[in-house]
Design a protein around this motif. Sequence first.
Motif, mmCIF file in Angstrom:
data_model
loop_
_atom_site.group_PDB
_atom_site.id
_atom_site.type_symbol
_atom_site.label_atom_id
_atom_site.label_comp_id
_atom_site.label_asym_id
_atom_site.label_seq_id
_atom_site.Cartn_x
_atom_site.Cartn_y
_atom_site.Cartn_z
ATOM 1 N N UNK A 122 1.157 1.301 17.050
ATOM 2 C CA UNK A 122 1.283 -0.131 17.307
ATOM 3 C C UNK A 122 1.443 -0.932 16.018
ATOM 4 N N UNK A 123 1.040 -0.383 14.896
ATOM 5 C CA UNK A 123 1.129 -1.077 13.609
ATOM 6 C C UNK A 123 1.709 -0.115 12.575
ATOM 7 N N UNK A 124 2.767 -0.543 11.893
ATOM 8 C CA UNK A 124 3.406 0.267 10.848
ATOM 9 C C UNK A 124 3.589 -0.638 9.627
ATOM 10 N N UNK A 125 2.846 -0.367 8.562
ATOM 11 C CA UNK A 125 2.874 -1.226 7.380
ATOM 12 C C UNK A 125 3.029 -0.384 6.124
ATOM 13 N N UNK A 126 3.968 -0.755 5.288
ATOM 14 C CA UNK A 126 4.168 -0.123 3.992
ATOM 15 C C UNK A 126 3.462 -0.960 2.931
ATOM 16 N N UNK A 127 2.570 -0.327 2.178
ATOM 17 C CA UNK A 127 1.823 -1.000 1.122
ATOM 18 C C UNK A 127 2.351 -0.521 -0.223
ATOM 19 N N UNK A 128 2.821 -1.459 -1.034
ATOM 20 C CA UNK A 128 3.347 -1.117 -2.359
ATOM 21 C C UNK A 128 2.373 -1.608 -3.428
ATOM 22 N N UNK A 129 1.860 -0.659 -4.213
ATOM 23 C CA UNK A 129 0.994 -0.980 -5.348
ATOM 24 C C UNK A 129 1.811 -0.774 -6.617
ATOM 25 N N UNK A 130 2.116 -1.837 -7.358
ATOM 26 C CA UNK A 130 2.959 -1.707 -8.548
ATOM 27 C C UNK A 130 2.329 -0.810 -9.605
ATOM 28 N N UNK A 131 3.153 -0.325 -10.526
ATOM 29 C CA UNK A 131 2.644 0.492 -11.630
ATOM 30 C C UNK A 131 1.629 -0.288 -12.447
ATOM 31 N N UNK A 132 1.864 -1.567 -12.630
ATOM 32 C CA UNK A 132 0.888 -2.474 -13.233
ATOM 33 C C UNK A 132 0.216 -3.206 -12.078
ATOM 34 N N UNK A 133 -0.938 -2.734 -11.616
ATOM 35 C CA UNK A 133 -1.503 -3.228 -10.345
ATOM 36 C C UNK A 133 -2.144 -4.612 -10.448
ATOM 37 N N UNK A 134 -1.292 -5.608 -10.679
ATOM 38 C CA UNK A 134 -1.766 -6.989 -10.706
ATOM 39 C C UNK A 134 -1.491 -7.696 -9.387
ATOM 40 N N UNK A 135 -0.878 -6.965 -8.439
ATOM 41 C CA UNK A 135 -0.598 -7.535 -7.128
ATOM 42 C C UNK A 135 -0.418 -6.381 -6.145
ATOM 43 N N UNK A 136 -0.407 -6.714 -4.852
ATOM 44 C CA UNK A 136 -0.147 -5.736 -3.808
ATOM 45 C C UNK A 136 0.814 -6.375 -2.817
ATOM 46 N N UNK A 137 1.845 -5.640 -2.416
ATOM 47 C CA UNK A 137 2.781 -6.139 -1.412
ATOM 48 C C UNK A 137 2.691 -5.269 -0.160
ATOM 49 N N UNK A 138 2.700 -5.923 0.996
ATOM 50 C CA UNK A 138 2.597 -5.223 2.269
ATOM 51 C C UNK A 138 3.751 -5.631 3.175
ATOM 52 N N UNK A 139 4.512 -4.645 3.626
ATOM 53 C CA UNK A 139 5.695 -4.907 4.445
ATOM 54 C C UNK A 139 5.480 -4.329 5.838
ATOM 55 N N UNK A 140 5.506 -5.205 6.837
ATOM 56 C CA UNK A 140 5.332 -4.771 8.212
ATOM 57 C C UNK A 140 6.677 -4.378 8.812
ATOM 58 N N UNK A 141 6.705 -3.232 9.505
ATOM 59 C CA UNK A 141 7.898 -2.776 10.210
ATOM 60 C C UNK A 141 7.682 -2.982 11.711
ATOM 61 N N UNK A 142 8.395 -3.933 12.313
ATOM 62 C CA UNK A 142 8.242 -4.163 13.751
ATOM 63 C C UNK A 142 8.469 -2.881 14.533
ATOM 64 N N UNK A 143 7.636 -2.627 15.514
ATOM 65 C CA UNK A 143 7.686 -1.348 16.226
ATOM 66 C C UNK A 143 8.962 -1.192 17.051
ATOM 67 N N UNK A 144 9.680 -2.298 17.344
ATOM 68 C CA UNK A 144 10.921 -2.226 18.119
ATOM 69 C C UNK A 144 12.167 -2.171 17.242
#
Length: 362
Positions: A122-144
């Motif tokens: 029901x939930x599919x999320x890609x979490x990107x942690x940069x090489x310099x971890x001063x931020x985190x990005x999270x990308x949701x992939x709609x299930x449809x």
Amino acid sequence: MSDRNIDLLGFDVAESDEGSGGHDEQTRRQRRTPPRRRRLRRALIIAGVLVLLVVLSVGGYVGYLGWKVSGNVTQAELLPSAPPPTTALDGTPIQVPAAGNGTNFLVVGADSRGKNDRGRADVIVLVHVPADPTSIQMIHFPRDLFVAIPGHGKNKINAAYAYGGEPLLVETIQNLVGIKIDHVARTDFDGFKNMTDAVGGVRVYAEEPNDASGNGGTAIKKGWNDLNGTQALAFVRERYELSQGDISRGRRQLAFVKALLLKATSPETIRNPLAIARFADAATKNLVVDKGLSIGVMKDYALELRHIRASDVVFATAPFTGFGSDPNAGSIDIVDTQGMKLLGDALRKDRMDDYLDVFVTP
């Protein structure tokens, strides 16, 4: 990152505490209307993983919690044997870096009955942690999202999980975006019920009300609601009684994520060893990770991310152009090929700060 004061979910915040009263929140309810393809934001399952990292890194009980977490977490073969792609979705040749450009985690939220039941993704999320971890990005992939699934033709993206579990889902997303996924974690909705109870409940904002006749089974009023675990689970599952169905449910899930993050990292929780232990137990009891994601690796990431602030974590949705239908798959979300190419380029080059926009809600 933007100079604006943006909180954990990409929300504009004032200097005062969010939970101090309704008036400050209501003055912040005005939001930008994003493009249609940016509106579906389902980040529920990320809360458990993210909050657990924060609590482990600032709570001061790493030794005990590490022992407790070790007994809860299950390791399994969740990564595919297939290598990352050599071409983008449009056929353009690409080179996926082996290392050095950040780390990609796939977090899967399954509506299942425990570790041995795969359930639905029901939930599919890609979490990107940069090489310099001063931020985190999270990308949701709609299930449809209507995509090519290796060995199965085209179907909704969550069908990849149904066909072949996490390995096939990982391979599908790697081919779709043109990246390498390094680690995978799966949890379920019941964990959030237990996490909510572990911190004594949450105070969450509802943009619209619903009665108890929908699929959630719990009446929710418009505005602020104090919810225990059972009520919170109903809050994030409801869609039949909401104006935009699954899209509205996604917004509710974000509101719950925010409320849980704030409560779990509040001074009253952090200063309470029993509350932290209960929360860590609830967050990891049904957690399954790939065999390379050991407790030691988790602790290393916790230490690397200990200085991450609320404004350093932002969300986006994998790009799609609109909605359609397929004779076999039914209602679908149509992939934005050019947008997906831009997303993959940003991830491979570890430049997601240049790609993301923000999404404003209470």
